[in-house]
Scaffold this motif. Sequence first.
Motif, mmCIF file in Angstrom:
data_model
loop_
_atom_site.group_PDB
_atom_site.id
_atom_site.type_symbol
_atom_site.label_atom_id
_atom_site.label_comp_id
_atom_site.label_asym_id
_atom_site.label_seq_id
_atom_site.Cartn_x
_atom_site.Cartn_y
_atom_site.Cartn_z
ATOM 1 N N PHE A 13 0.686 -1.365 -0.116
ATOM 2 C CA PHE A 13 0.148 -0.148 0.167
ATOM 3 C C PHE A 13 0.932 1.304 -0.007
ATOM 4 O O PHE A 13 0.447 2.064 -0.719
ATOM 5 C CB PHE A 13 -0.710 -0.157 1.017
ATOM 6 C CG PHE A 13 -1.702 1.086 1.225
ATOM 7 C CD1 PHE A 13 -3.076 1.064 0.091
ATOM 8 C CD2 PHE A 13 -1.718 2.059 2.087
ATOM 9 C CE1 PHE A 13 -3.580 2.195 0.691
ATOM 10 C CE2 PHE A 13 -2.306 2.940 2.543
ATOM 11 C CZ PHE A 13 -3.681 3.264 1.896
ATOM 12 N N VAL A 14 1.876 1.397 0.998
ATOM 13 C CA VAL A 14 3.110 2.080 0.647
ATOM 14 C C VAL A 14 3.307 2.617 0.065
ATOM 15 O O VAL A 14 3.381 3.852 -0.741
ATOM 16 C CB VAL A 14 3.846 2.455 2.293
ATOM 17 C CG1 VAL A 14 5.293 3.137 1.921
ATOM 18 C CG2 VAL A 14 3.119 2.195 3.233
ATOM 19 N N VAL A 15 4.614 1.402 -0.677
ATOM 20 C CA VAL A 15 5.097 2.056 -2.091
ATOM 21 C C VAL A 15 3.067 2.389 -3.605
ATOM 22 O O VAL A 15 4.046 3.025 -4.048
ATOM 23 C CB VAL A 15 5.255 0.312 -2.305
ATOM 24 C CG1 VAL A 15 5.854 0.021 -4.173
ATOM 25 C CG2 VAL A 15 6.116 0.214 -2.010
ATOM 26 N N MET A 16 3.069 1.749 -3.141
ATOM 27 C CA MET A 16 1.959 2.586 -4.885
ATOM 28 C C MET A 16 0.831 4.300 -4.016
ATOM 29 O O MET A 16 1.333 4.608 -5.213
ATOM 30 C CB MET A 16 0.430 1.530 -4.724
ATOM 31 C CG MET A 16 0.392 0.227 -4.826
ATOM 32 S SD MET A 16 -0.895 -0.983 -4.269
ATOM 33 C CE MET A 16 -0.552 -2.994 -5.765
ATOM 34 N N TRP A 56 3.288 6.423 -2.501
ATOM 35 C CA TRP A 56 4.798 6.411 -3.116
ATOM 36 C C TRP A 56 4.564 6.982 -4.596
ATOM 37 O O TRP A 56 4.663 7.703 -5.061
ATOM 38 C CB TRP A 56 5.497 5.943 -3.000
ATOM 39 C CG TRP A 56 6.830 6.109 -3.184
ATOM 40 C CD1 TRP A 56 7.944 5.944 -4.024
ATOM 41 C CD2 TRP A 56 7.738 7.244 -2.347
ATOM 42 N NE1 TRP A 56 8.927 7.286 -4.102
ATOM 43 C CE2 TRP A 56 9.070 7.145 -2.706
ATOM 44 C CE3 TRP A 56 7.907 7.619 -1.511
ATOM 45 C CZ2 TRP A 56 9.928 8.353 -2.880
ATOM 46 C CZ3 TRP A 56 9.321 9.028 -0.757
ATOM 47 C CH2 TRP A 56 9.740 8.818 -1.786
ATOM 48 N N PHE A 57 4.720 5.607 -5.194
ATOM 49 C CA PHE A 57 4.218 5.941 -6.866
ATOM 50 C C PHE A 57 3.097 6.626 -7.537
ATOM 51 O O PHE A 57 2.774 6.841 -8.605
ATOM 52 C CB PHE A 57 4.912 4.401 -7.406
ATOM 53 C CG PHE A 57 5.589 3.958 -7.613
ATOM 54 C CD1 PHE A 57 6.584 4.177 -9.236
ATOM 55 C CD2 PHE A 57 5.870 3.425 -6.781
ATOM 56 C CE1 PHE A 57 8.070 4.265 -8.591
ATOM 57 C CE2 PHE A 57 7.504 2.719 -6.758
ATOM 58 C CZ PHE A 57 8.377 3.147 -7.515
#
Length: 312
Positions: A303-306, A308-309
Amino acid sequence: MPLYTYDILPDGTATPTTGTSPTGKNGYRWFHFDLKDAELPKWVNAHLHPIPAGALLQTETRPRCDVHDGGLMLNLRGVNLNADGPADQMVAVRMWVTDQTVVTVRMRRVFAIEDLRQEIEAGAAPDSSAAFVETLASRLTERIQSTVFELADQVDDLEDAIHDDDDAPLPENLASLRRTAIRLRRYLGPQRDALMALAATDTPLGNNALHRRELANLAMLTVEELDSLQGRLTAINDHHAAQAAAAQNRNSYILSIVAATFLPLGFITGLFGVNVGGMPGVDSPAAFAILCLSMLGITLMTFVVMRWFKWI
């Protein structure tokens, strides 16, 4: 035999007659035929020039206005008010008009002619063949305008529904309204041209050019209204298509996010679900809790990566 025949005098009085001659003693004579009448070809070929005779006998017509040998060949269309079809299946009136003769031929009942007949029987007939043509064209145009205005009111309702609720469902009658506008435009475009030709033609039937120009102007306004309605209906259809596409894109986006989130989890559960020796944690009672916490951590990290992008 004609459906009816009248001798019409300049004072507007009319007398039914059984005479077969194209002209009467005074004024003008009006013949109204049904195209299916078996006697019609014999009568027109015996009394009329072959060109107007052929025009009256045509089964398929389009609006036209042509001057021939001191007379007028005129085909007009009216809305179908019969019970055998919708209004956009228009009825045709074929006409041959001279100073002393009016011949009208129809395939289906034309209510504008029926109204004109009632006026004739009431002693208020058009005082000349030219006035007859103008009166009949006016009645046909009035009914056409009424139909087009009713169509415009329905389109207004569709636009109001979109204004009130941008996510309103696709109207069930949208396709039928578009078909109606297209069919009406198909016939009324040539009818506008025919009435404009009638207004511009120096006919031998009279010089009331102002009235004829007004009829041509009304026909032009009607066609312009139909063109506008077609554009508005297309815009309404495009709006609903765009709304449906946007909803589908939103749903596809949500499904993609869900799939991306559970993809690593599916890999882990598949990996730990293999039935081979050497699997870690088989003999540890805390292994299941550790696996669940690890999967939760992977979900949060995904979720954090999504975020972030900026995918979500």
